[in-house]
Design an enzyme around this catalytic site. Structure first.
Site, PDB file in Angstrom:
ATOM      1  CD  GLU A 452      -3.012  -0.675  -0.019  1.00  0.00           C
ATOM      2  OE1 GLU A 452      -3.598  -1.649  -0.488  1.00  0.00           O
ATOM      3  OE2 GLU A 452      -3.113   0.480  -0.478  1.00  0.00           O
TER       4      GLU A 452
HETATM    5  C1  FAD Z   1       2.699  -9.690  -0.021  1.00  0.00           C
HETATM    6  C2  FAD Z   1       2.482  -8.551  -0.951  1.00  0.00           C
HETATM    7  C3  FAD Z   1       1.194  -8.189  -1.302  1.00  0.00           C
HETATM    8  C4  FAD Z   1       0.977  -7.144  -2.212  1.00  0.00           C
HETATM    9  N1  FAD Z   1      -0.298  -6.865  -2.627  1.00  0.00           N
HETATM   10  C5  FAD Z   1      -0.479  -6.012  -3.684  1.00  0.00           C
HETATM   11  C6  FAD Z   1      -1.752  -5.877  -4.300  1.00  0.00           C
HETATM   12  O1  FAD Z   1      -2.746  -6.478  -3.883  1.00  0.00           O
HETATM   13  N2  FAD Z   1      -1.860  -5.069  -5.385  1.00  0.00           N
HETATM   14  C7  FAD Z   1      -0.797  -4.377  -5.891  1.00  0.00           C
HETATM   15  O2  FAD Z   1      -0.966  -3.667  -6.874  1.00  0.00           O
HETATM   16  N3  FAD Z   1       0.425  -4.481  -5.314  1.00  0.00           N
HETATM   17  C8  FAD Z   1       0.610  -5.278  -4.231  1.00  0.00           C
HETATM   18  N4  FAD Z   1       1.845  -5.420  -3.656  1.00  0.00           N
HETATM   19  C9  FAD Z   1       2.949  -4.630  -4.171  1.00  0.00           C
HETATM   20  C10 FAD Z   1       3.401  -3.570  -3.190  1.00  0.00           C
HETATM   21  O3  FAD Z   1       2.460  -2.540  -3.101  1.00  0.00           O
HETATM   22  C11 FAD Z   1       4.791  -3.099  -3.650  1.00  0.00           C
HETATM   23  O4  FAD Z   1       5.685  -4.162  -3.366  1.00  0.00           O
HETATM   24  C12 FAD Z   1       5.219  -1.838  -2.966  1.00  0.00           C
HETATM   25  O5  FAD Z   1       4.445  -0.739  -3.396  1.00  0.00           O
HETATM   26  C13 FAD Z   1       6.693  -1.514  -3.237  1.00  0.00           C
HETATM   27  O6  FAD Z   1       7.024  -1.629  -4.583  1.00  0.00           O
HETATM   28  P1  FAD Z   1       8.308  -2.516  -4.998  1.00  0.00           P
HETATM   29  O7  FAD Z   1       8.198  -3.820  -4.351  1.00  0.00           O
HETATM   30  O8  FAD Z   1       8.454  -2.464  -6.466  1.00  0.00           O
HETATM   31  O9  FAD Z   1       9.531  -1.761  -4.314  1.00  0.00           O
HETATM   32  P2  FAD Z   1      10.339  -0.535  -4.930  1.00  0.00           P
HETATM   33  O10 FAD Z   1       9.394   0.493  -5.447  1.00  0.00           O
HETATM   34  O11 FAD Z   1      11.372  -1.057  -5.847  1.00  0.00           O
HETATM   35  O12 FAD Z   1      11.039   0.055  -3.630  1.00  0.00           O
HETATM   36  C14 FAD Z   1      12.225  -0.498  -3.058  1.00  0.00           C
HETATM   37  C15 FAD Z   1      12.719   0.470  -1.981  1.00  0.00           C
HETATM   38  O13 FAD Z   1      13.022   1.749  -2.570  1.00  0.00           O
HETATM   39  C16 FAD Z   1      12.282   2.767  -1.956  1.00  0.00           C
HETATM   40  N5  FAD Z   1      11.878   3.747  -2.966  1.00  0.00           N
HETATM   41  C17 FAD Z   1      11.340   3.505  -4.184  1.00  0.00           C
HETATM   42  N6  FAD Z   1      11.075   4.661  -4.814  1.00  0.00           N
HETATM   43  C18 FAD Z   1      11.457   5.658  -3.993  1.00  0.00           C
HETATM   44  C19 FAD Z   1      11.417   7.076  -4.042  1.00  0.00           C
HETATM   45  N7  FAD Z   1      10.895   7.724  -5.084  1.00  0.00           N
HETATM   46  N8  FAD Z   1      11.906   7.787  -2.988  1.00  0.00           N
HETATM   47  C20 FAD Z   1      12.392   7.150  -1.895  1.00  0.00           C
HETATM   48  N9  FAD Z   1      12.438   5.812  -1.789  1.00  0.00           N
HETATM   49  C21 FAD Z   1      11.974   5.074  -2.806  1.00  0.00           C
HETATM   50  C22 FAD Z   1      11.070   2.082  -1.326  1.00  0.00           C
HETATM   51  O14 FAD Z   1      10.551   2.837  -0.243  1.00  0.00           O
HETATM   52  C23 FAD Z   1      11.675   0.751  -0.892  1.00  0.00           C
HETATM   53  O15 FAD Z   1      12.310   0.911   0.347  1.00  0.00           O
HETATM   54  C24 FAD Z   1       2.078  -6.419  -2.715  1.00  0.00           C
HETATM   55  C25 FAD Z   1       3.373  -6.775  -2.334  1.00  0.00           C
HETATM   56  C26 FAD Z   1       3.579  -7.826  -1.479  1.00  0.00           C
HETATM   57  C27 FAD Z   1       4.994  -8.217  -1.142  1.00  0.00           C
END
Ligand code: FAD
Length: 617
Positions: A452
């Site tokens: 989220e």
């Molecule tokens: C169990 C699980 C359930 C989920 N359920 C859903 C769902 O139902 N629907 C859905 O759409 N998604 C879902 N997600 C996805 C989830 O919302 C994302 O994993 C989350 O938003 C983070 O994206 P990412 O994993 O690509 O991490 P990234 O965006 O790659 O982030 C990696 C790190 O970099 C940091 N970061 C990234 N961009 C920036 C920035 N601009 N400034 C500062 N820091 C930054 C982040 O804070 C984090 O610490 C789920 C994920 C999991 C693991």
């Protein structure tokens, strides 16, 4: 490990912090009478304790499984979901026009808290459906509402939220899933999504996927994103919902926690999901081989706005996951601490005592109790602001809800992880082995700061958007109210001891706010660098203030009870504990917020002083 819903605590916070009696006087909320609220909390507790909680540990062990494009849940989940639907719980906060009960969101959130404490993995199914209901109520056409909302509200069908793609996580604007207009007014969706919670399962007859996608001529970034409704099953020629749309779960993640929650990789329109042949795909019902039918929700290009309706509710409910897990972890740790006998008391000697008698164990238990209650108060306060914004069309309440949503999401979920961790420490070695359940709480809690919108993104949202909205009117109004309350604390007695701690923290928070919002140009990197410690200081300070509010009410009720003891009301031990808990939080936790002023305002220099290649040296 059993779970007992903290009904007295929930009721007290609903009354004193959410002002539920005041909410019940707003248009549309008149059903939230005191008797109705009590009945709901008591009945929901039975479902949580007797039906959901017993499935928590077995669900963690068995997990959800995927075979032949279909997800199967662990044993017992289907029946438990049927009990949830039969009880009418799915429509608690939905509008009566769609078959819902129209009760305040904050009350539905209190129920959701109970279900989450009982079984977080399972409660995600309900949480996502609630979010889908919110989004469709606010943005879908009357035709879509007539077809889909009533079935979501009854619980017959469930909902999902599809944003994330491999290259588009925090950066939602990078998503590539395509939506191609079709002659019949519907769209054909092509692409894949990852990490989709409850993306497939065998609990409900149909699944309503809300999918973000891009039209062929859409501009890049978030402006070019639209929202589409894609049902798993489409109607056949006789109006029965039996025909597969071309969408399916093609993978299931192996995760640290929430094992019973199926986290799916979804394929849309790749030709693998629909029943071959179908009806030839000649109608808007579509779904011919290789085509995933979607229906536009809201205007083209309005996808982010529509999805934010869903996410803002979900963010408050994810914050509540932190509260719920901390509560469950606390209950386990407390029971263990009362039972486990080790060593004589430090400095006293004599026979070994239950570990709850050791000061350090008490410190851990008080920290969990106080932090959980502070986070619960913040979550209910924010949810009630959402209710006030909607029911009273109150822009100040809307601004407050917007300001506090990232704080609720991030501070409460960080607290959930920290408190589940501390609870393991209370158990000692027994916390590290799986059979007590303490380890599962920590494993389950760990996702909440990530999904989220990660907590880092919440902190940026707070300092970048929420603090500056309406010229800073919302934080100014909040801080003014806090200052007035602190000023009004009595000059002597238990409550007076809260004052200096809250005063100092609020002064530090205000200084930090002015500093962060005063940066511009190159200095915005300094604002970004301070965002996470700032959000923490915000959460702790507001949490301390809300506990002080509760302590004031507890004090008044105790005074009244001493004059007229026969009048009944809350348990005096509960009220006295409220005052002690507020003091503990103010004296032991709130100074951490004051101390964060330095880290928040130190800027980004040291963060970037070592180049990336040298970080490995
Ligand atoms: C169990 C699980 C359930 C989920 N359920 C859903 C769902 O139902 N629907 C859905 O759409 N998604 C879902 N997600 C996805 C989830 O919302 C994302 O994993 C989350 O938003 C983070 O994206 P990412 O994993 O690509 O991490 P990234 O965006 O790659 O982030 C990696 C790190 O970099 C940091 N970061 C990234 N961009 C920036 C920035 N601009 N400034 C500062 N820091 C930054 C982040 O804070 C984090 O610490 C789920 C994920 C999991 C693991």
């Amino acid at each position: 490990m059993t779970y007992i819903a903290p009904i007295a605590e929930q009721r007290f916070v609903l009354d004193t912090i959410a002002d539920l009696p005041g909410l019940a006087r707003l248009p549309g909320f008149d059903a939230a009478t005191p008797d109705m609220v009590d009945a709901i909390l008591i009945e929901a507790a039975k479902l949580a304790q007797d039906v959901f909680a017993p499935l928590n540990a077995p669900g963690d062990k068995a997990g959800a499984t995927l075979a032949d494009d279909a997800v199967t849940l662990p044993g017992g989940f289907r029946d438990a979901y049927a009990r949830y639907v039969d009880g009418g719980w799915a429509g608690l906060g939905a509008r009566p026009a769609h078959g819902g009960q129209g009760l305040p969101f904050v009350l539905a959130s209190a129920v959701q808290e109970q279900l989450t404490s009982a079984n977080m993995a399972f409660s995600l199914c309900m949480m996502l459906s609630q979010g889908a209901i919110e989004a469709l109520q606010a943005h879908a056409s009357p035709e879509l509402q007539a077809t889909y909302l009533t079935r979501l509200v009854s619980g017959e069908w469930t909902g999902t939220m599809n944003l994330t793609e491999p290259q588009a996580g925090s950066d939602v604007g990078a998503l590539r899933t395509r939506a191609v207009p079709h002659a019949d007014g519907s769209y054909r969706i092509e692409g894949s999504k990852i990490y989709i919670t409850w993306g497939d399962h065998d609990c409900a007859a149909n699944i309503v996927h809300l999918v973000l996608a891009r039209l062929p001529d859409a501009p890049p970034g978030t402006k070019g994103i639209s929202l589409f409704l894609c049902p798993k099953l489409l109607p056949d020629g006789d109006g029965n919902w039996t025909r597969r749309n071309d969408l399916r779960a093609v993978g299931l993640e192996h995760k640290l926690g929430i094992h019973a929650s199926p986290t799916c990789t979804m394929a849309f329109g790749d030709g693998g999901g629909s029943a071959a042949g179908g009806d030839g795909g000649t109608s808007a019902a579509g779904g011919e081989h290789g085509e995933c039918v979607g229906y536009l929700v809201g205007p083209e290009g309005g996808g982010m706005r529509a999805m934010f309706t869903m996410m803002n509710h979900a963010r408050i409910n994810v914050g509540l996951q932190g509260v719920a897990i901390a509560e469950r972890a606390y209950q386990g740790a407390l029971a263990f601490a009362r039972d486990r006998v080790q060593s004589a008391k430090f400095g006293v000697g004599g026979a070994p005592v239950a570990i709850i008698e050791h000061a350090d164990v008490r410190r851990m238990l008080m920290t969990i109790k106080a932090t959980t209650e502070a986070a619960r108060a913040l979550a209910y306060f924010t949810a009630a602001a959402v209710d006030r914004a909607h029911a009273a069309a109150d822009p100040a309440a809307a601004g407050r809800a917007d300001l506090l949503t990232p704080v609720t999401k991030a501070w409460a979920t960080d607290s959930g992880v920290e408190m589940a961790n501390l609870a393991i420490q209370v158990f000692g070695g027994m916390g590290f082995v799986e059979e007590t359940g303490a380890a599962q709480h920590l494993r389950d809690a760990r996702i909440a700061p990530i999904y989220e919108g990660t907590n880092g993104i919440q902190a940026l949202d707070l300092v970048g958007r929420k603090l500056t909205a309406d010229g800073g009117a919302h934080w100014r109004a909040l801080f003014a109210e806090m200052r007035q309350d602190i000023r009004d604390l009595p000059p002597k007695g238990d409550l007076a001891t809260l004052k200096p701690y809250l005063d100092d923290a609020l002064a530090a928070l205000e200084s930090a706010t002015v500093w962060l919002t005063g940066n511009s140009g190159d200095r915005l990197t300094d604002t970004a660098a301070g965002a996470t410690p700032y959000l923490r200081m915000f959460g702790i300070t507001v949490g301390g203030w809300l506990l002080a509010r509760q302590a004031v009410v507890a004090h008044e009720r105790l005074a009244r009870a001493s004059i007229a003891p026969a009048a009944g009301g809350d348990d005096p031990a509960f009220l006295r504990a409220k005052i002690v808990t507020a003091r503990f939080f103010a004296e032991q936790i709130v100074p951490q917020a004051t101390a964060l002023l330095g880290p928040v305002t130190r800027g980004a220099e040291l963060l970037f002083a070592i180049p990336p290649e040298a970080l490995a040296a």
